[in-house]
Design an enzyme around this catalytic site. Sequence first.
Site, PDB file in Angstrom:
ATOM      1  N   GLY A   1      46.930  38.599  39.032  1.00  0.00           N
ATOM      2  CA  GLY A   1      47.343  39.284  40.189  1.00  0.00           C
ATOM      3  C   GLY A   1      48.812  39.264  40.490  1.00  0.00           C
ATOM      4  O   GLY A   1      49.170  39.502  41.672  1.00  0.00           O
TER       5      GLY A   1
ATOM      6  N   SER B   1      47.423  40.262  34.695  1.00  0.00           N
ATOM      7  CA  SER B   1      48.136  41.213  34.859  1.00  0.00           C
ATOM      8  C   SER B   1      48.038  42.272  33.684  1.00  0.00           C
ATOM      9  O   SER B   1      49.485  42.807  33.220  1.00  0.00           O
ATOM     10  CB  SER B   1      49.445  40.849  35.213  1.00  0.00           C
ATOM     11  OG  SER B   1      49.337  40.086  36.559  1.00  0.00           O
TER      12      SER B   1
ATOM     13  N   LYS C   1      36.997  42.435  41.725  1.00  0.00           N
ATOM     14  CA  LYS C   1      36.881  41.481  42.674  1.00  0.00           C
ATOM     15  C   LYS C   1      36.170  42.107  44.190  1.00  0.00           C
ATOM     16  O   LYS C   1      35.127  42.774  43.899  1.00  0.00           O
ATOM     17  CB  LYS C   1      38.220  41.048  42.938  1.00  0.00           C
ATOM     18  CG  LYS C   1      39.056  40.661  41.587  1.00  0.00           C
ATOM     19  CD  LYS C   1      40.378  40.225  41.752  1.00  0.00           C
ATOM     20  CE  LYS C   1      40.730  39.690  40.239  1.00  0.00           C
ATOM     21  NZ  LYS C   1      41.876  38.950  40.421  1.00  0.00           N
TER      22      LYS C   1
ATOM     23  N   HIS D   1      35.730  32.202  37.474  1.00  0.00           N
ATOM     24  CA  HIS D   1      37.189  32.824  37.568  1.00  0.00           C
ATOM     25  C   HIS D   1      37.971  31.791  38.277  1.00  0.00           C
ATOM     26  O   HIS D   1      37.489  31.126  39.271  1.00  0.00           O
ATOM     27  CB  HIS D   1      36.927  34.228  38.247  1.00  0.00           C
ATOM     28  CG  HIS D   1      38.127  34.911  38.399  1.00  0.00           C
ATOM     29  ND1 HIS D   1      39.021  34.575  39.486  1.00  0.00           N
ATOM     30  CD2 HIS D   1      38.397  35.927  37.561  1.00  0.00           C
ATOM     31  CE1 HIS D   1      39.931  35.786  39.236  1.00  0.00           C
ATOM     32  NE2 HIS D   1      39.534  36.386  38.015  1.00  0.00           N
TER      33      HIS D   1
HETATM   34  P1  PGA Z   1      44.777  40.933  37.329  1.00  0.00           P
HETATM   35  O1  PGA Z   1      43.443  40.025  37.571  1.00  0.00           O
HETATM   36  O2  PGA Z   1      44.638  41.963  36.130  1.00  0.00           O
HETATM   37  O3  PGA Z   1      44.938  41.661  38.714  1.00  0.00           O
HETATM   38  O4  PGA Z   1      45.609  40.131  36.992  1.00  0.00           O
HETATM   39  C1  PGA Z   1      42.908  39.633  36.194  1.00  0.00           C
HETATM   40  C2  PGA Z   1      41.699  38.792  36.656  1.00  0.00           C
HETATM   41  O5  PGA Z   1      41.652  38.176  37.753  1.00  0.00           O
HETATM   42  O6  PGA Z   1      40.573  38.812  35.745  1.00  0.00           O
END
Ligand code: PGA
Length: 252
Positions: free
Chosen positions: A169, A207, A12, A93
Amino acid sequence: MKKMPIVAGNWKMNKLPSEVISFVDEVTKLVLDIRSVSVIFAPPFTGLFEMNVKPPFYAAAQNCHWEESGAFTGEISIPMIKDCGVDYVIVGHSERRHVFGETDEWINNKVRGLLSYGLNPILCIGETIDERKSGETALVLKDQLEKGFDSIDNIRDCIIAYEPVWAIGTGVTATIEQVQIAHTVIREIIGKNYGIGNDVHILYGGSVNSDNAKDLIQTKGVDGFLIGGASLDANSFASVIRTVEEVQENRK
Ligand code: PGA
């Protein structure tokens, strides 16, 4: 699972260009002996110049514009990305869809553009919590798949990432049952529409971390992960890669 699983790290908007080389070095050193997993690093655009990885390590961009060049201030075209030695591009995304208002039509333009340049799109799809609560998950997945792949006959070079929006997230992972059902739905749709259900990688994202990776990768239909938060720490990311490698090696 016949195909090689994929573990992709979506950084990100994190890490400076000057941090890229040392971070990638750190991860690759921790998993230098892997034979059964492909690993993708997706830094911000500013980090792509610094990426110099060899299989089984690959670079991905997090977005692209579909036009080759022109008056599109702030955008990055597919040939620019390709020139950095990138093989994969994340498209659609949920943060692009929900924070930046990307439409299915733009996402489809990007997927088509990428395929025409020989790059591999990682198409992200997933339902919001409200859509799940109202029983619309399968419909949403079908809609996003069909619109994302509109006018594309062969999706063999595409990767699909199932990312329930409510699990991204948040520290809340979808249950094994939820993941299995969603992946089965996706595989049925692409099998029916494109006749190649089993050949396409379907990653899970939301996550994923070193504690839940083992159960998730053993879930039927899961061919790897798209990881945000846990991909920013070399030890956590390497630990997930190693877990996937071990599970895959045990399958042989
Ligand atoms: P995360 O993000 O593993 O922090 O939940 C996954 C993603 O956005 O691809």
